[in-house]
Design a protein around this motif. Structure first.
Motif, PDB file in Angstrom:
ATOM      1  N   ARG A  92       0.831  -1.214   0.000  1.00  0.00           N
ATOM      2  CA  ARG A  92       0.000   0.000   0.000  1.00  0.00           C
ATOM      3  C   ARG A  92       0.859   1.255   0.000  1.00  0.00           C
ATOM      4  NH1 ARG A  92      -4.789  -1.801   4.156  1.00  0.00           N
ATOM      5  NH2 ARG A  92      -6.063  -2.852   2.599  1.00  0.00           N
ATOM      6  N   SER A  93       1.945   1.251   0.789  1.00  0.00           N
ATOM      7  CA  SER A  93       2.827   2.422   0.838  1.00  0.00           C
ATOM      8  C   SER A  93       3.482   2.641  -0.523  1.00  0.00           C
ATOM      9  CB  SER A  93       3.918   2.241   1.889  1.00  0.00           C
ATOM     10  OG  SER A  93       3.337   2.086   3.154  1.00  0.00           O
ATOM     11  N   PHE A  94       3.894   1.534  -1.158  1.00  0.00           N
ATOM     12  CA  PHE A  94       4.539   1.642  -2.464  1.00  0.00           C
ATOM     13  C   PHE A  94       3.552   2.226  -3.476  1.00  0.00           C
ATOM     14  CE2 PHE A  94       6.241   0.193  -6.551  1.00  0.00           C
ATOM     15  CZ  PHE A  94       7.580   0.528  -6.414  1.00  0.00           C
ATOM     16  N   GLU A  95       2.291   1.752  -3.421  1.00  0.00           N
ATOM     17  CA  GLU A  95       1.270   2.272  -4.332  1.00  0.00           C
ATOM     18  C   GLU A  95       0.983   3.746  -4.041  1.00  0.00           C
ATOM     19  OE1 GLU A  95      -1.914  -0.547  -3.785  1.00  0.00           O
ATOM     20  OE2 GLU A  95      -0.750  -2.113  -4.809  1.00  0.00           O
ATOM     21  N   LYS A  96       0.935   4.101  -2.767  1.00  0.00           N
ATOM     22  CA  LYS A  96       0.664   5.487  -2.383  1.00  0.00           C
ATOM     23  C   LYS A  96       1.776   6.397  -2.912  1.00  0.00           C
ATOM     24  CE  LYS A  96      -0.699   8.209   1.705  1.00  0.00           C
ATOM     25  NZ  LYS A  96      -0.389   9.492   1.202  1.00  0.00           N
ATOM     26  N   LEU A  97       3.008   5.911  -2.835  1.00  0.00           N
ATOM     27  CA  LEU A  97       4.145   6.686  -3.317  1.00  0.00           C
ATOM     28  C   LEU A  97       3.961   7.047  -4.800  1.00  0.00           C
ATOM     29  CD1 LEU A  97       7.055   7.803  -2.844  1.00  0.00           C
ATOM     30  CD2 LEU A  97       7.891   5.555  -3.491  1.00  0.00           C
ATOM     31  N   GLN A  98       3.432   6.093  -5.578  1.00  0.00           N
ATOM     32  CA  GLN A  98       3.243   6.331  -7.019  1.00  0.00           C
ATOM     33  C   GLN A  98       2.206   7.425  -7.284  1.00  0.00           C
ATOM     34  OE1 GLN A  98       5.471   4.339  -8.739  1.00  0.00           O
ATOM     35  NE2 GLN A  98       5.845   3.542  -6.689  1.00  0.00           N
ATOM     36  N   THR A  99       1.326   7.684  -6.307  1.00  0.00           N
ATOM     37  CA  THR A  99       0.261   8.671  -6.535  1.00  0.00           C
ATOM     38  C   THR A  99       0.638  10.074  -6.073  1.00  0.00           C
ATOM     39  OG1 THR A  99      -0.771   8.280  -4.379  1.00  0.00           O
ATOM     40  CG2 THR A  99      -1.496   6.874  -6.209  1.00  0.00           C
ATOM     41  N   LEU A 100       1.735  10.194  -5.316  1.00  0.00           N
ATOM     42  CA  LEU A 100       2.149  11.513  -4.832  1.00  0.00           C
ATOM     43  C   LEU A 100       2.948  12.225  -5.918  1.00  0.00           C
ATOM     44  CD1 LEU A 100       3.473  10.567  -1.276  1.00  0.00           C
ATOM     45  CD2 LEU A 100       1.351  11.757  -1.783  1.00  0.00           C
ATOM     46  N   ASP A 101       2.258  12.940  -6.806  1.00  0.00           N
ATOM     47  CA  ASP A 101       3.050  13.520  -7.890  1.00  0.00           C
ATOM     48  C   ASP A 101       3.076  15.043  -7.915  1.00  0.00           C
ATOM     49  OD1 ASP A 101       0.416  13.538  -8.604  1.00  0.00           O
ATOM     50  OD2 ASP A 101       0.640  12.152 -10.294  1.00  0.00           O
ATOM     51  N   ASN A 102       2.623  15.696  -6.842  1.00  0.00           N
ATOM     52  CA  ASN A 102       2.729  17.159  -6.803  1.00  0.00           C
ATOM     53  C   ASN A 102       4.139  17.561  -6.397  1.00  0.00           C
ATOM     54  OD1 ASN A 102      -0.006  17.383  -7.390  1.00  0.00           O
ATOM     55  ND2 ASN A 102      -0.566  17.281  -5.230  1.00  0.00           N
ATOM     56  N   PRO A 103       4.657  18.650  -6.975  1.00  0.00           N
ATOM     57  CA  PRO A 103       6.019  19.082  -6.611  1.00  0.00           C
ATOM     58  C   PRO A 103       6.187  19.266  -5.107  1.00  0.00           C
ATOM     59  CG  PRO A 103       5.158  20.396  -8.441  1.00  0.00           C
ATOM     60  CD  PRO A 103       4.049  19.506  -7.996  1.00  0.00           C
ATOM     61  N   GLU A 104       5.120  19.738  -4.427  1.00  0.00           N
ATOM     62  CA  GLU A 104       5.262  19.956  -2.975  1.00  0.00           C
ATOM     63  C   GLU A 104       5.349  18.643  -2.187  1.00  0.00           C
ATOM     64  OE1 GLU A 104       0.801  20.615  -3.897  1.00  0.00           O
ATOM     65  OE2 GLU A 104       2.747  21.033  -4.818  1.00  0.00           O
ATOM     66  N   ASP A 105       5.081  17.531  -2.859  1.00  0.00           N
ATOM     67  CA  ASP A 105       5.198  16.228  -2.185  1.00  0.00           C
ATOM     68  C   ASP A 105       6.607  15.663  -2.250  1.00  0.00           C
ATOM     69  OD1 ASP A 105       2.490  16.149  -1.535  1.00  0.00           O
ATOM     70  OD2 ASP A 105       1.948  15.189  -3.430  1.00  0.00           O
ATOM     71  N   ALA A 106       7.518  16.378  -2.889  1.00  0.00           N
ATOM     72  CA  ALA A 106       8.860  15.838  -3.139  1.00  0.00           C
ATOM     73  C   ALA A 106       9.542  15.326  -1.868  1.00  0.00           C
ATOM     74  CB  ALA A 106       9.728  16.882  -3.826  1.00  0.00           C
ATOM     75  N   ALA A 107       9.498  16.108  -0.790  1.00  0.00           N
ATOM     76  CA  ALA A 107      10.179  15.710   0.452  1.00  0.00           C
ATOM     77  C   ALA A 107       9.533  14.464   1.053  1.00  0.00           C
ATOM     78  CB  ALA A 107      10.148  16.850   1.457  1.00  0.00           C
ATOM     79  N   VAL A 108       8.205  14.418   0.989  1.00  0.00           N
ATOM     80  CA  VAL A 108       7.462  13.261   1.514  1.00  0.00           C
ATOM     81  C   VAL A 108       7.800  12.018   0.697  1.00  0.00           C
ATOM     82  CG1 VAL A 108       5.146  12.292   1.877  1.00  0.00           C
ATOM     83  CG2 VAL A 108       5.576  14.697   2.371  1.00  0.00           C
ATOM     84  N   ARG A 109       7.789  12.190  -0.631  1.00  0.00           N
ATOM     85  CA  ARG A 109       8.107  11.067  -1.534  1.00  0.00           C
ATOM     86  C   ARG A 109       9.493  10.511  -1.219  1.00  0.00           C
ATOM     87  NH1 ARG A 109       5.586  10.757  -6.995  1.00  0.00           N
ATOM     88  NH2 ARG A 109       7.429   9.544  -7.429  1.00  0.00           N
ATOM     89  N   ARG A 110      10.439  11.418  -1.047  1.00  0.00           N
ATOM     90  CA  ARG A 110      11.819  11.009  -0.798  1.00  0.00           C
ATOM     91  C   ARG A 110      11.922  10.208   0.502  1.00  0.00           C
ATOM     92  NH1 ARG A 110      17.035  13.064  -2.409  1.00  0.00           N
ATOM     93  NH2 ARG A 110      18.532  12.575  -0.769  1.00  0.00           N
ATOM     94  N   ARG A 111      11.268  10.716   1.556  1.00  0.00           N
ATOM     95  CA  ARG A 111      11.298  10.008   2.845  1.00  0.00           C
ATOM     96  C   ARG A 111      10.618   8.652   2.738  1.00  0.00           C
ATOM     97  NH1 ARG A 111      10.538  15.101   5.226  1.00  0.00           N
ATOM     98  NH2 ARG A 111       8.276  14.792   5.343  1.00  0.00           N
TER      99      ARG A 111
END
Length: 192
Positions: free
Chosen positions: A58-77
């Motif tokens: 689920r986390s891996f799938e959620k990561l694929q959906t975070l595509d806003n530039p402001e999500d960059a730090a969250v995506r990286r973590r």
């Protein structure tokens, strides 16, 4: 993990309580899962692995959906957390070697912005894979591992479907057994 803004973002595994139950699962659901798996000859440790597999997926799938530039730090973590868990997920046979290779590459792409560092991390990951799957050049062993992975995946989706049931009255042991039985049948019909 708590982000700068104060909200939890990393999919760090919830703590495991004294009775061995992951903190993000209700006592009722946990007891049901344990009893159904026990009938299948599985241990509480298998139950925890099943829960972790679904959580990781689920986390891996959620990561694929975070595509806003402001999500960059969250995506990286998130990618760093998932990458740190991936070797164990592979060792537990939750992914095939091929899948783990691709997942690792996509997570590395999230965490390393520079080409040279990304390439070095990819080489490192390939070397780690060879250690994690000692038989990776043995086709028979890999085929057997892939079958086990397929079975685990079917069981994990059966559990995920059951635990996502919004009506607790339908989240029964009988229903979970039915889904697990269906997973076994699907596996047997596809395994031949």
């Amino acid at each position: 993990g708590v982000g700068e803004e104060g909200q939890a973002v990393t999919p760090a595994a919830p703590s495991v309580l004294g009775d061995g139950r992951p903190a993000d699962i209700s006592e009722t659901d946990w007891a049901t899962l344990l009893s159904v798996l026990a009938k299948m000859g599985k241990t509480p440790e298998d139950a925890i692995k099943l829960v972790e597999q679904v959580r990781f997926q689920r986390s891996f799938e959620k990561l694929q959906t975070l595509d806003n530039p402001e999500d960059a730090a969250v995506r990286r973590r998130m990618a760093q957390t998932l990458m740190s868990e991936l070797p164990d997920r592979l060792k537990d046979g939750e992914f095939t070697l091929m899948e783990a290779t691709f997942m690792g590459a996509s997570l590395i792409a999230e965490t390393e912005s520079e080409d040279s560092q990304r390439n070095a991390a990819l080489v490192q990951w390939q070397m780690q894979l060879a250690k994690l799957v000692p038989d990776f050049e043995n086709d028979v062993a890999i085929a057997k591992l892939s079958q086990e992975t397929q079975m685990k995946r079917l069981q994990a989706s059966a559990y995920a479907e059951w635990v996502s049931e919004p009506n607790p009255a339908l989240r029964t042991a009988a229903r979970l057994e039915q889904l697990m039985e269906q997973a076994r049948r699907d596996f047997n019909s596809g395994a031949q």
